[in-house]
Scaffold this active site. Structure first.
Site, short mmCIF file in Angstrom:
data_model
loop_
_atom_site.label_atom_id
_atom_site.label_comp_id
_atom_site.label_asym_id
_atom_site.label_seq_id
_atom_site.Cartn_x
_atom_site.Cartn_y
_atom_site.Cartn_z
N GLU A 153 0.88 -1.35 -0.06
CA GLU A 153 0.03 -0.01 0.16
C GLU A 153 0.70 1.21 -0.01
O GLU A 153 1.58 1.60 0.95
CB GLU A 153 -0.92 0.03 1.34
CG GLU A 153 -1.76 1.17 1.38
CD GLU A 153 -2.80 1.11 2.77
OE1 GLU A 153 -2.50 0.37 3.50
OE2 GLU A 153 -3.84 1.83 2.52
N GLU A 159 2.84 9.81 6.19
CA GLU A 159 2.79 8.64 6.77
C GLU A 159 4.19 7.84 6.35
O GLU A 159 4.56 7.04 7.12
CB GLU A 159 1.66 7.69 6.69
CG GLU A 159 0.26 8.28 7.13
CD GLU A 159 -0.64 7.19 7.12
OE1 GLU A 159 -0.52 6.15 7.44
OE2 GLU A 159 -1.95 8.00 7.17
N ASP A 186 -5.60 3.00 -1.67
CA ASP A 186 -6.40 3.57 -0.67
C ASP A 186 -6.96 5.12 -1.26
O ASP A 186 -6.21 5.85 -1.44
CB ASP A 186 -5.46 3.69 0.52
CG ASP A 186 -6.26 4.31 1.74
OD1 ASP A 186 -6.99 5.19 1.48
OD2 ASP A 186 -6.00 3.80 2.92
N HIS A 189 -5.55 7.96 0.67
CA HIS A 189 -4.19 8.42 0.67
C HIS A 189 -3.96 9.06 -1.06
O HIS A 189 -3.22 10.13 -1.22
CB HIS A 189 -3.33 7.26 0.53
CG HIS A 189 -3.33 6.66 1.78
ND1 HIS A 189 -2.84 7.47 2.98
CD2 HIS A 189 -3.32 5.33 2.44
CE1 HIS A 189 -2.81 6.79 4.14
NE2 HIS A 189 -3.03 5.39 3.73
N HIS A 212 -9.20 0.63 -0.49
CA HIS A 212 -9.51 1.06 0.59
C HIS A 212 -10.53 1.95 0.08
O HIS A 212 -10.24 3.25 -0.55
CB HIS A 212 -8.61 1.36 1.50
CG HIS A 212 -8.06 0.60 2.41
ND1 HIS A 212 -6.87 0.59 2.82
CD2 HIS A 212 -8.53 -0.84 2.61
CE1 HIS A 212 -6.43 -0.90 3.55
NE2 HIS A 212 -7.50 -1.58 3.57
N ARG A 218 -11.43 10.91 4.96
CA ARG A 218 -11.33 9.81 5.46
C ARG A 218 -12.77 9.27 6.21
O ARG A 218 -12.62 8.26 7.06
CB ARG A 218 -10.29 9.60 6.39
CG ARG A 218 -9.45 8.23 6.31
CD ARG A 218 -8.23 8.06 6.78
NE ARG A 218 -7.29 6.95 6.13
CZ ARG A 218 -6.19 6.40 6.58
NH1 ARG A 218 -5.64 7.01 7.78
NH2 ARG A 218 -5.79 5.44 5.87
N GLU A 247 -12.13 1.45 4.77
CA GLU A 247 -10.99 1.67 5.90
C GLU A 247 -11.27 3.30 6.24
O GLU A 247 -10.66 4.23 5.29
CB GLU A 247 -9.59 1.50 5.61
CG GLU A 247 -8.64 1.50 6.54
CD GLU A 247 -7.26 1.82 6.22
OE1 GLU A 247 -6.56 0.85 6.68
OE2 GLU A 247 -6.94 2.42 5.42
C1 LER Z 1 -3.57 1.44 6.28
O1 LER Z 1 -4.29 0.67 5.21
C2 LER Z 1 -3.54 2.90 6.13
O2 LER Z 1 -4.24 3.20 5.12
C3 LER Z 1 -2.76 3.54 6.93
O3 LER Z 1 -3.32 5.05 6.70
C4 LER Z 1 -3.15 3.31 8.55
O4 LER Z 1 -2.48 4.21 9.18
MN MN Z 2 -5.33 1.92 3.88
#
Ligand code: LER
Ligand code: MN
Length: 270
Positions: A153, A159, A186, A189, A212, A218, A247
């Site tokens: 991912e 992050e 995701d 992100h 995700h 989010r 998520e």
């Molecule tokens: C994990 O899937 C993710 O997206 C991270 O941002 C979790 O902190």
């Molecule tokens: Mn994620």
């Protein structure tokens, strides 16, 4: 495409982007009642949930396990695949390896997100990426032997400073000696990092193995400003048939977040 909702079972963590919290059976019963196809589990370790109980619950509630998250290895134990200390890297590989074996018993691939780590101070980025490639290669082989994919991912810049977007992720996993690693798109992100979500999805195509499902802030899809119709069109165009897994923050609470998610899933993919 198949719907999925996340369940966090890490009692040390009180907030984060997971819909259901604390209790596996109650969460699975609620997911089943709303019509989800699967659950994604975030556990403290590979032996937290007994395999017989998990198998039993998947049958009782007619739910698949879509994936298992490995991030607790970093959050609880400080392990990453790019730590300069070789013993910590080895422990990270062992932790993820155990999660791969755990997930594989219910057909679920493991996700490597936070466990990728960061380029540590004083370390060249190329060196950190080599460590990440070594880890993914070894773990990809293990996943292959267990009959599951391994999900990598890209995370947003706040992050990780390793890989932040899908295109860089595709180039990275294409260069690995294993074909077992797929990408996680995701949407949260991506909203931070991608120039265009649908174009990035089209370009990554069959390298995408998991999604995700979270809005720009989010929160559950529909509660932010991501242009979800365009994203759904792009996922259909690339022939994506995998899980779309919520998520997202449990906003305004887990039950309403789950309901909002399944309604959005039906609206875009039903
Ligand atoms: C994990 O899937 C993710 O997206 C991270 O941002 C979790 O902190
Ligand atoms: Mn994620």
């Amino acid at each position: 495409m198949k719907s999925c909702v996340t369940i966090a079972l890490v009692s040390a963590i009180k907030t984060g982007p997971w819909i259901y919290w604390n209790d596996l059976e109650t969460s699975m019963a609620k997911a089943a009642a709303l019509g989800f196809d699967a659950v994604e589990l975030f556990t403290p370790a590979a032996d937290t949930v007994s395999l017989s109980l998990l198998t039993d619950l998947t049958h009782r509630y007619n739910l698949n396990v879509a994936a298992v998250g490995t991030g607790a290895g970093k959050v609880l134990y400080g392990l990453t695949l790019t730590d300069p200390d070789p013993q910590i890297r080895a422990s990270a590989i062992a932790f993820i390896g155990a999660m791969i074996s755990f997930g594989a018993t219910v057909g679920a691939p493991a996700i490597i997100g936070s466990m990728q780590g960061n380029v540590a101070p004083g370390i060249e980025k190329e060196q950190a990426l080599n460590w990440l490639a070594d880890g993914l290669s070894e773990l990809g082989q293990l996943a292959e032997s267990k009959g599951v994919k391994l999900i990598y991912e890209p995370l947003n810049r706040y992050e990780t400073n390793l890989i932040n977007d899908l295109n860089t992720g595709v180039e990275f996993i294409r260069a690995l000696p294993t074909r077992q690693v797929v990408l996680l798109a995701d949407l949260f992100h991506m909203n931070i990092e991608e120039q265009s979500l649908p174009e990035s999805i089209r370009a990554a195509g069959s390298y995408i193995g998991h999604v995700h499902f979270a809005d720009s802030n989010r929160r559950p899809i529909g509660l932010g400003h991501t242009a979800m119709e365009e994203v759904a069109t792009a996922l259909r165009e690339i022939g994506y048939t995998g899980y779309v897994s919520a998520e997202a923050f449990p906003y305004p609470n887990p039950d309403q977040a789950a309901r909002q998610t399944i309604q959005s899933f039906k609206m875009y993919f039903g």
